[in-house]
Design a protein around this motif. Structure first.
Motif, PDB file in Angstrom:
ATOM      1  N   ILE A  34      47.642  39.831  51.367  1.00 38.50           N
ATOM      2  CA  ILE A  34      47.739  41.043  50.985  1.00 38.50           C
ATOM      3  C   ILE A  34      47.656  41.284  49.483  1.00 38.50           C
ATOM      4  N   ASP A  35      48.312  40.115  48.680  1.00 35.90           N
ATOM      5  CA  ASP A  35      47.988  40.382  47.365  1.00 35.90           C
ATOM      6  C   ASP A  35      47.220  39.408  46.907  1.00 35.90           C
ATOM      7  N   ASP A  36      46.830  38.322  47.451  1.00 34.24           N
ATOM      8  CA  ASP A  36      45.676  37.541  47.022  1.00 34.24           C
ATOM      9  C   ASP A  36      44.603  38.154  47.366  1.00 34.24           C
ATOM     10  N   TYR A  37      44.134  38.993  48.292  1.00 25.50           N
ATOM     11  CA  TYR A  37      42.761  39.336  48.478  1.00 25.50           C
ATOM     12  C   TYR A  37      42.946  40.923  47.745  1.00 25.50           C
ATOM     13  N   GLY A  38      41.841  41.597  47.834  1.00 26.54           N
ATOM     14  CA  GLY A  38      41.754  42.839  47.143  1.00 26.54           C
ATOM     15  C   GLY A  38      40.726  42.950  46.069  1.00 26.54           C
ATOM     16  N   VAL A  39      40.808  44.041  45.369  1.00 26.96           N
ATOM     17  CA  VAL A  39      39.565  44.095  44.260  1.00 26.96           C
ATOM     18  C   VAL A  39      40.545  43.613  42.813  1.00 26.96           C
ATOM     19  N   ALA A  40      39.900  42.550  42.312  1.00 26.29           N
ATOM     20  CA  ALA A  40      40.732  41.486  41.165  1.00 26.29           C
ATOM     21  C   ALA A  40      41.284  42.783  40.081  1.00 26.29           C
ATOM     22  N   LYS A  41      40.783  43.758  39.411  1.00 26.46           N
ATOM     23  CA  LYS A  41      40.997  44.364  38.425  1.00 26.46           C
ATOM     24  C   LYS A  41      41.675  45.803  38.976  1.00 26.46           C
ATOM     25  N   SER A  77      37.472  40.726  49.411  1.00 26.51           N
ATOM     26  CA  SER A  77      37.738  39.786  48.409  1.00 26.51           C
ATOM     27  C   SER A  77      36.541  38.921  48.056  1.00 26.51           C
ATOM     28  N   ALA A  78      35.703  38.488  49.209  1.00 22.97           N
ATOM     29  CA  ALA A  78      34.465  37.891  48.940  1.00 22.97           C
ATOM     30  C   ALA A  78      33.512  38.800  48.131  1.00 22.97           C
ATOM     31  N   PHE A  79      33.338  40.066  48.801  1.00 25.24           N
ATOM     32  CA  PHE A  79      32.320  40.896  47.960  1.00 25.24           C
ATOM     33  C   PHE A  79      32.958  41.075  46.490  1.00 25.24           C
ATOM     34  N   ASP A  80      33.974  41.250  46.130  1.00 26.79           N
ATOM     35  CA  ASP A  80      34.599  41.307  45.056  1.00 26.79           C
ATOM     36  C   ASP A  80      34.222  40.118  44.036  1.00 26.79           C
ATOM     37  N   THR A  81      34.477  39.086  44.691  1.00 26.54           N
ATOM     38  CA  THR A  81      34.239  37.694  44.110  1.00 26.54           C
ATOM     39  C   THR A  81      32.964  37.705  43.643  1.00 26.54           C
ATOM     40  N   ALA A  82      31.855  37.751  44.475  1.00 30.15           N
ATOM     41  CA  ALA A  82      30.557  37.629  44.308  1.00 30.15           C
ATOM     42  C   ALA A  82      29.883  38.577  43.390  1.00 30.15           C
ATOM     43  N   TRP A  83      30.328  39.642  43.461  1.00 27.79           N
ATOM     44  CA  TRP A  83      29.986  40.748  42.530  1.00 27.79           C
ATOM     45  C   TRP A  83      30.122  40.400  41.193  1.00 27.79           C
ATOM     46  N   LYS A  84      31.485  39.763  41.007  1.00 25.31           N
ATOM     47  CA  LYS A  84      32.008  39.561  39.674  1.00 25.31           C
ATOM     48  C   LYS A  84      31.303  37.869  39.047  1.00 25.31           C
ATOM     49  N   TYR A  85      30.952  37.278  39.894  1.00 32.45           N
ATOM     50  CA  TYR A  85      30.757  35.824  39.640  1.00 32.45           C
ATOM     51  C   TYR A  85      29.327  35.583  40.400  1.00 32.45           C
ATOM     52  N   ASP A  86      28.415  36.324  40.066  1.00 33.59           N
ATOM     53  CA  ASP A  86      27.052  36.206  40.554  1.00 33.59           C
ATOM     54  C   ASP A  86      26.433  35.059  39.898  1.00 33.59           C
ATOM     55  N   ASN A  87      26.914  34.416  38.968  1.00 36.75           N
ATOM     56  CA  ASN A  87      26.503  32.961  38.240  1.00 36.75           C
ATOM     57  C   ASN A  87      26.754  31.794  39.355  1.00 36.75           C
ATOM     58  N   ILE A  88      27.947  32.087  40.108  1.00 35.50           N
ATOM     59  CA  ILE A  88      28.366  30.893  40.962  1.00 35.50           C
ATOM     60  C   ILE A  88      27.757  31.354  42.202  1.00 35.50           C
ATOM     61  N   PHE A  89      28.127  32.484  42.812  1.00 29.05           N
ATOM     62  CA  PHE A  89      27.820  32.663  44.208  1.00 29.05           C
ATOM     63  C   PHE A  89      26.449  33.280  44.388  1.00 29.05           C
ATOM     64  N   TYR A  90      25.556  32.891  45.420  1.00 28.74           N
ATOM     65  CA  TYR A  90      24.530  33.180  45.712  1.00 28.74           C
ATOM     66  C   TYR A  90      24.557  34.487  46.652  1.00 28.74           C
ATOM     67  N   SER A  91      25.327  34.562  47.481  1.00 31.23           N
ATOM     68  CA  SER A  91      25.733  35.540  48.468  1.00 31.23           C
ATOM     69  C   SER A  91      27.279  35.644  48.800  1.00 31.23           C
ATOM     70  N   TYR A 143      43.481  34.544  42.895  1.00 31.81           N
ATOM     71  CA  TYR A 143      42.765  34.086  43.912  1.00 31.81           C
ATOM     72  C   TYR A 143      41.216  34.010  43.397  1.00 31.81           C
ATOM     73  N   GLN A 144      40.563  34.507  42.954  1.00 30.73           N
ATOM     74  CA  GLN A 144      39.404  34.596  42.211  1.00 30.73           C
ATOM     75  C   GLN A 144      39.094  33.321  41.369  1.00 30.73           C
ATOM     76  N   LEU A 145      39.906  33.156  40.508  1.00 30.66           N
ATOM     77  CA  LEU A 145      39.900  32.052  39.590  1.00 30.66           C
ATOM     78  C   LEU A 145      40.117  30.796  40.427  1.00 30.66           C
ATOM     79  N   PHE A 146      40.926  30.751  41.563  1.00 31.81           N
ATOM     80  CA  PHE A 146      41.397  29.351  42.341  1.00 31.81           C
ATOM     81  C   PHE A 146      39.879  29.320  42.798  1.00 31.81           C
ATOM     82  N   LEU A 147      39.220  30.329  43.505  1.00 25.33           N
ATOM     83  CA  LEU A 147      37.844  30.086  44.071  1.00 25.33           C
ATOM     84  C   LEU A 147      36.894  29.453  43.240  1.00 25.33           C
TER      85      LEU A 147
END
Length: 183
Positions: free
Chosen positions: A26-33, A82-96, A47-51
Motif C-alpha cells: 500500500i506504500d510501495d505502490y501508488g503515484v511516486a510524487k 504503479s505500473a502506469f506511473d512507472t512507465a509514464w515516468k520511465y518511458d526511456n526504459i519501458f516500452y509498455s 519502488y520505481q527506483l528498485f524496478l
C-alpha cells in the motif's frame, strides 16, 4: 502458455520477473510524487527506483543477457497504478504498461470531503498536467465484476469509469486506440 506461443513462432522469448507484493504494498505502490488522501504511497518512488535501477540490472546480470529489446511493466490493482506511473515516468526504459483492474481511483481527497472525479484522481491529474507525451503503449483490462462501487451513480462500476476516463485523457494527449492503447 508462453511455451506454446514461442513454439508457434508468434512471439520471441521473454523474461518475466514477478515481484512479490508484501504487507507494505500500500506504500510501495501508488503515484511516486503524490501521496493519496490517506498518505499512502510513501515508498512508491523507492519502488520505481528498485524496478528501474536494481531489478532490471539484476535480471540482466543473473541471466547473462546483454540487454533487452523491450522492457514492459505490468500490475494488478494497486500494482497496475504503479505500473502506469512507472512507465509514464520511465518511458526511456519501458516500452509498455499492462494495467489489470487498475486502482485508478487513487485520489488526493476523501469522497466525503468534496471529492470530484475531474480534479481529485491523482493519475488522471498527472496525465492532464504533463506537458510531454511519453513514448509508451498501454494495455488496460477492467472486469465487470472488479467491484460494486459506483461513485457517480451512472450504472457503471468505478473501476471501468476510472479506466475509460484515463483512456480519454490519453487520447486527448495524442495516443491512438488500437495502436498505442488497448482496452
Amino acid at each position: 502458455i508462453l511455451h506454446n506461443v514461442y513454439a508457434d513462432g508468434h512471439m520471441k522469448p521473454m523474461v518475466i520477473a514477478a515481484v512479490y507484493a508484501d504487507k507494505h504494498r500500500i506504500d510501495d505502490y501508488g503515484v511516486a510524487k503524490t501521496l493519496d488522501y490517506k498518505r499512502r504511497g510513501k515508498s512508491a518512488k523507492n519502488y520505481q527506483l528498485f524496478l528501474t535501477h536494481e531489478l532490471i540490472d539484476f535480471v540482466t546480470d543473473k541471466l547473462q543477457i546483454e540487454g533487452f529489446t523491450r522492457c514492459h511493466v505490468a500490475g494488478f490493482s494497486m500494482g497496475a497504478l504503479s505500473a502506469f506511473d512507472t512507465a509514464w515516468k520511465y518511458d526511456n526504459i519501458f516500452y509498455s504498461a499492462a494495467c489489470f483492474s487498475g486502482s485508478f481511483w487513487w485520489r488526493n481527497l476523501d469522497l466525503n470531503k468534496g471529492y470530484q472525479d475531474d480534479s481529485n484522481r491523482i493519475v488522471h491529474q498527472l496525465v492532464k498536467q504533463s506537458l510531454l507525451k511519453p513514448r509508451v503503449k498501454f494495455w488496460f483490462q477492467t472486469g465487470d465484476h472488479d467491484e460494486e462501487r459506483d461513485r457517480n451513480e451512472n450504472m457503471i462500476i468505478d473501476s471501468i469509469d476510472d479506466t475509460t476516463d484515463l483512456i480519454r485523457l490519453l487520447l486527448d494527449k495524442g495516443y491512438r486506440m488500437h495502436l498505442d492503447i488497448y482496452y
